[in-house]
Write a protein that holds these residues in place. Structure first.
Motif, PDB file in Angstrom:
ATOM      1  N   LYS A   8       0.819  -1.215   0.000  1.00 41.54           N
ATOM      2  CA  LYS A   8       0.000   0.000   0.000  1.00 41.54           C
ATOM      3  C   LYS A   8       0.850   1.261   0.000  1.00 41.54           C
ATOM      4  CE  LYS A   8      -3.925   0.098   0.332  1.00 41.54           C
ATOM      5  NZ  LYS A   8      -4.862  -0.102   1.459  1.00 41.54           N
ATOM      6  N   GLY A   9       2.084   1.168   0.472  1.00 45.83           N
ATOM      7  CA  GLY A   9       2.953   2.334   0.531  1.00 45.83           C
ATOM      8  C   GLY A   9       4.388   1.916   0.775  1.00 45.83           C
ATOM      9  N   TYR A  10       5.314   2.861   0.545  1.00 41.45           N
ATOM     10  CA  TYR A  10       6.742   2.538   0.622  1.00 41.45           C
ATOM     11  C   TYR A  10       7.477   3.710   1.271  1.00 41.45           C
ATOM     12  CZ  TYR A  10      11.170   0.512  -1.053  1.00 41.45           C
ATOM     13  OH  TYR A  10      12.417  -0.058  -1.141  1.00 41.45           O
ATOM     14  N   ILE A  11       8.300   3.412   2.291  1.00 41.39           N
ATOM     15  CA  ILE A  11       8.992   4.460   3.049  1.00 41.39           C
ATOM     16  C   ILE A  11      10.492   4.182   3.071  1.00 41.39           C
ATOM     17  CG2 ILE A  11       9.186   5.644   5.269  1.00 41.39           C
ATOM     18  CD1 ILE A  11       6.333   4.790   5.904  1.00 41.39           C
ATOM     19  N   VAL A  12      11.283   5.183   2.709  1.00 38.44           N
ATOM     20  CA  VAL A  12      12.738   5.060   2.739  1.00 38.44           C
ATOM     21  C   VAL A  12      13.347   6.322   3.347  1.00 38.44           C
ATOM     22  CG1 VAL A  12      12.801   3.567   0.700  1.00 38.44           C
ATOM     23  CG2 VAL A  12      13.030   6.033   0.412  1.00 38.44           C
ATOM     24  N   ARG A  13      14.590   6.196   3.799  1.00 37.78           N
ATOM     25  CA  ARG A  13      15.306   7.376   4.291  1.00 37.78           C
ATOM     26  C   ARG A  13      15.692   8.270   3.118  1.00 37.78           C
ATOM     27  NH1 ARG A  13      16.623  11.440   5.570  1.00 37.78           N
ATOM     28  NH2 ARG A  13      18.142  12.207   7.088  1.00 37.78           N
ATOM     29  N   GLU A  14      16.218   7.653   2.072  1.00 31.26           N
ATOM     30  CA  GLU A  14      16.655   8.393   0.899  1.00 31.26           C
ATOM     31  C   GLU A  14      16.547   7.485  -0.322  1.00 31.26           C
ATOM     32  OE1 GLU A  14      20.748  10.604  -0.736  1.00 31.26           O
ATOM     33  OE2 GLU A  14      20.705   9.717   1.273  1.00 31.26           O
ATOM     34  N   TRP A  15      16.167   8.042  -1.469  1.00 29.04           N
ATOM     35  CA  TRP A  15      16.151   7.252  -2.696  1.00 29.04           C
ATOM     36  C   TRP A  15      17.061   7.904  -3.722  1.00 29.04           C
ATOM     37  CZ3 TRP A  15      14.173   8.955  -7.474  1.00 29.04           C
ATOM     38  CH2 TRP A  15      13.443  10.147  -7.448  1.00 29.04           C
ATOM     39  N   CYS A  16      17.717   7.082  -4.514  1.00 31.66           N
ATOM     40  CA  CYS A  16      18.712   7.551  -5.467  1.00 31.66           C
ATOM     41  C   CYS A  16      18.038   8.022  -6.760  1.00 31.66           C
ATOM     42  CB  CYS A  16      19.712   6.436  -5.764  1.00 31.66           C
ATOM     43  SG  CYS A  16      20.993   6.895  -6.934  1.00 31.66           S
ATOM     44  N   GLN A  17      18.231   9.280  -7.078  1.00 32.49           N
ATOM     45  CA  GLN A  17      17.593   9.843  -8.262  1.00 32.49           C
ATOM     46  C   GLN A  17      18.416   9.631  -9.537  1.00 32.49           C
ATOM     47  OE1 GLN A  17      15.893  13.761  -7.650  1.00 32.49           O
ATOM     48  NE2 GLN A  17      15.802  13.452  -5.437  1.00 32.49           N
ATOM     49  N   ALA A  18      19.664   9.197  -9.378  1.00 31.86           N
ATOM     50  CA  ALA A  18      20.523   8.934 -10.543  1.00 31.86           C
ATOM     51  C   ALA A  18      21.183   7.566 -10.390  1.00 31.86           C
ATOM     52  CB  ALA A  18      21.575  10.028 -10.681  1.00 31.86           C
ATOM     53  N   PRO A  19      20.395   6.485 -10.525  1.00 34.79           N
ATOM     54  CA  PRO A  19      20.940   5.138 -10.340  1.00 34.79           C
ATOM     55  C   PRO A  19      21.984   4.795 -11.387  1.00 34.79           C
ATOM     56  CG  PRO A  19      18.734   5.028 -11.264  1.00 34.79           C
ATOM     57  CD  PRO A  19      18.967   6.459 -10.888  1.00 34.79           C
ATOM     58  N   SER A  20      22.921   3.918 -11.015  1.00 29.09           N
ATOM     59  CA  SER A  20      23.993   3.529 -11.924  1.00 29.09           C
ATOM     60  C   SER A  20      24.146   2.014 -11.930  1.00 29.09           C
ATOM     61  CB  SER A  20      25.315   4.180 -11.495  1.00 29.09           C
ATOM     62  OG  SER A  20      26.379   3.766 -12.322  1.00 29.09           O
ATOM     63  N   ASN A  21      23.699   1.381 -13.018  1.00 34.20           N
ATOM     64  CA  ASN A  21      23.859  -0.059 -13.184  1.00 34.20           C
ATOM     65  C   ASN A  21      23.529  -0.397 -14.629  1.00 34.20           C
ATOM     66  OD1 ASN A  21      22.725  -3.024 -13.143  1.00 34.20           O
ATOM     67  ND2 ASN A  21      23.950  -2.813 -11.300  1.00 34.20           N
ATOM     68  N   PHE A  22      24.270  -1.327 -15.210  1.00 39.14           N
ATOM     69  CA  PHE A  22      24.053  -1.639 -16.624  1.00 39.14           C
ATOM     70  C   PHE A  22      22.697  -2.278 -16.881  1.00 39.14           C
ATOM     71  CE2 PHE A  22      25.647  -5.565 -14.915  1.00 39.14           C
ATOM     72  CZ  PHE A  22      25.093  -6.574 -15.680  1.00 39.14           C
ATOM     73  N   ARG A  23      22.043  -2.801 -15.833  1.00 39.35           N
ATOM     74  CA  ARG A  23      20.724  -3.410 -15.990  1.00 39.35           C
ATOM     75  C   ARG A  23      19.581  -2.438 -15.672  1.00 39.35           C
ATOM     76  NH1 ARG A  23      19.779  -7.415 -12.343  1.00 39.35           N
ATOM     77  NH2 ARG A  23      18.405  -8.559 -13.735  1.00 39.35           N
ATOM     78  N   CYS A  24      19.914  -1.245 -15.257  1.00 43.72           N
ATOM     79  CA  CYS A  24      18.900  -0.274 -14.831  1.00 43.72           C
ATOM     80  C   CYS A  24      18.012   0.159 -16.001  1.00 43.72           C
ATOM     81  CB  CYS A  24      19.582   0.942 -14.209  1.00 43.72           C
ATOM     82  SG  CYS A  24      18.432   2.282 -13.805  1.00 43.72           S
ATOM     83  N   GLU A  25      16.699   0.138 -15.778  1.00 46.70           N
ATOM     84  CA  GLU A  25      15.747   0.590 -16.790  1.00 46.70           C
ATOM     85  C   GLU A  25      14.986   1.837 -16.354  1.00 46.70           C
ATOM     86  OE1 GLU A  25      13.268  -2.752 -17.699  1.00 46.70           O
ATOM     87  OE2 GLU A  25      14.979  -4.032 -18.247  1.00 46.70           O
ATOM     88  N   LYS A  26      14.755   1.978 -15.040  1.00 48.05           N
ATOM     89  CA  LYS A  26      14.048   3.157 -14.552  1.00 48.05           C
ATOM     90  C   LYS A  26      14.360   3.373 -13.076  1.00 48.05           C
ATOM     91  CE  LYS A  26      10.263   1.284 -15.889  1.00 48.05           C
ATOM     92  NZ  LYS A  26       8.894   0.932 -16.259  1.00 48.05           N
ATOM     93  N   THR A  27      14.043   4.549 -12.574  1.00 49.21           N
ATOM     94  CA  THR A  27      14.281   4.862 -11.163  1.00 49.21           C
ATOM     95  C   THR A  27      13.208   4.219 -10.299  1.00 49.21           C
ATOM     96  OG1 THR A  27      12.919   6.865 -11.165  1.00 49.21           O
ATOM     97  CG2 THR A  27      15.253   7.118 -11.800  1.00 49.21           C
ATOM     98  N   ILE A  28      13.472   4.175  -9.008  1.00 50.23           N
ATOM     99  CA  ILE A  28      12.503   3.620  -8.068  1.00 50.23           C
ATOM    100  C   ILE A  28      11.239   4.488  -8.006  1.00 50.23           C
ATOM    101  CG2 ILE A  28      13.369   4.783  -5.981  1.00 50.23           C
ATOM    102  CD1 ILE A  28      13.137   2.072  -4.554  1.00 50.23           C
ATOM    103  N   ASP A  29      11.409   5.797  -8.219  1.00 48.58           N
ATOM    104  CA  ASP A  29      10.267   6.717  -8.257  1.00 48.58           C
ATOM    105  C   ASP A  29       9.370   6.398  -9.449  1.00 48.58           C
ATOM    106  OD1 ASP A  29       8.756   9.185  -7.623  1.00 48.58           O
ATOM    107  OD2 ASP A  29       9.667   9.955  -9.459  1.00 48.58           O
ATOM    108  N   ALA A  30       9.974   6.183 -10.625  1.00 48.93           N
ATOM    109  CA  ALA A  30       9.196   5.834 -11.818  1.00 48.93           C
ATOM    110  C   ALA A  30       8.487   4.490 -11.624  1.00 48.93           C
ATOM    111  CB  ALA A  30      10.112   5.783 -13.037  1.00 48.93           C
ATOM    112  N   PHE A  31       9.164   3.549 -10.944  1.00 49.05           N
ATOM    113  CA  PHE A  31       8.564   2.242 -10.656  1.00 49.05           C
ATOM    114  C   PHE A  31       7.303   2.405  -9.810  1.00 49.05           C
ATOM    115  CE2 PHE A  31       7.876  -1.377  -7.919  1.00 49.05           C
ATOM    116  CZ  PHE A  31       8.018  -2.473  -8.751  1.00 49.05           C
ATOM    117  N   LEU A  32       7.391   3.207  -8.745  1.00 46.99           N
ATOM    118  CA  LEU A  32       6.238   3.423  -7.865  1.00 46.99           C
ATOM    119  C   LEU A  32       5.088   4.084  -8.614  1.00 46.99           C
ATOM    120  CD1 LEU A  32       7.954   4.613  -4.545  1.00 46.99           C
ATOM    121  CD2 LEU A  32       7.062   2.340  -5.075  1.00 46.99           C
TER     122      LEU A  32
END
Length: 221
Positions: free
Chosen positions: A70-94
């Protein structure tokens, strides 16, 4: 929280108001697996590790087809992720899965409260919480998770074949994580996934070598 305590932070994901059981997850990695784990159905998950989203999200690491929480809580989320498998940010996923997120609060204090009190309901809102606090508190305290296993389970039998299968496993779907299925297939098992309410007689008629009772949401009792 149901005890009236308010944590003021910042919003990510979608906006609005959501109510759920507040629980914490202690994994240092694997946040996408947490986000797609059916066990979190009806819950608001708090990640105790301070930074999440640093390697983004992708279409391969899902444990189920969607995000059930129903909801997701974090201390900080990375707005510029770095990984060769990365497709989208956690914000876009939510946003894609219509989940409300909160960040920038004292995760340690919140975790201590949950750890000491046990299960506690709570809400995340992007509206003025103080203008309708009593009304919101009443909704929080009235909330309960219903039909959790029924909602996340498959509705019909599914069969997964492998070449030269050594054994046949019937897996009862109470909200299983995909890696359980992958590991059974890797071990040369033909797997038949059945809904949560499949009877013992129906399972025995399939003549399995073993039966797997999976994990899933809701009170284990």
């Amino acid at each position: 929280l149901a005890n009236g305590q308010v944590f003021e932070g910042k919003s990510f994901g979608v906006t609005g108001t959501t109510i759920g059981e507040v629980v914490f997850a202690t994994g240092m990695t694997g946040y996408q697996e947490t986000l797609t784990d059916p066990s979190y159905y009806g819950q608001i998950a708090v990640q105790t590790f301070p930074l999440n989203g640093n390697y983004g999200t992708n279409s391969e690491d899902f444990e189920s087809p969607k995000c059930w929480m129903k909801g997701y809580i974090v201390r900080e989320w990375c707005q510029a992720p770095s990984n060769f498998r990365c497709e989208k940010t956690i914000d876009a996923f939510l946003k894609e899965h219509n989940v409300i997120g909160l960040y920038g609060i004292d995760i340690r204090q919140l975790t201590r409260i949950i750890r000491e009190s046990g299960v506690m309901n709570g809400a995340i809102t992007t509206e003025d919480v103080y203008a309708k606090k009593e009304e919101l508190l009443a909704q929080i305290n009235a909330y309960e998770i219903k039909d959790a296993v029924k909602t996340v389970s498959c509705t019909e039998k599914q069969e997964y074949e492998v070449e030269q299968a050594k054994r046949h496993v019937v897996m009862m779907d109470f909200g299983y994580k995909a890696h359980i299925l992958r590991h059974l297939l890797k071990r040369d098992c033909k797997v038949t996934v059945v809904p949560y309410n499949t009877t013992a007689e129906e399972i025995l008629a399939m003549q399995p070598d073993g039966v797997m009772l999976t994990n899933g949401p809701g009170n284990p009792a």
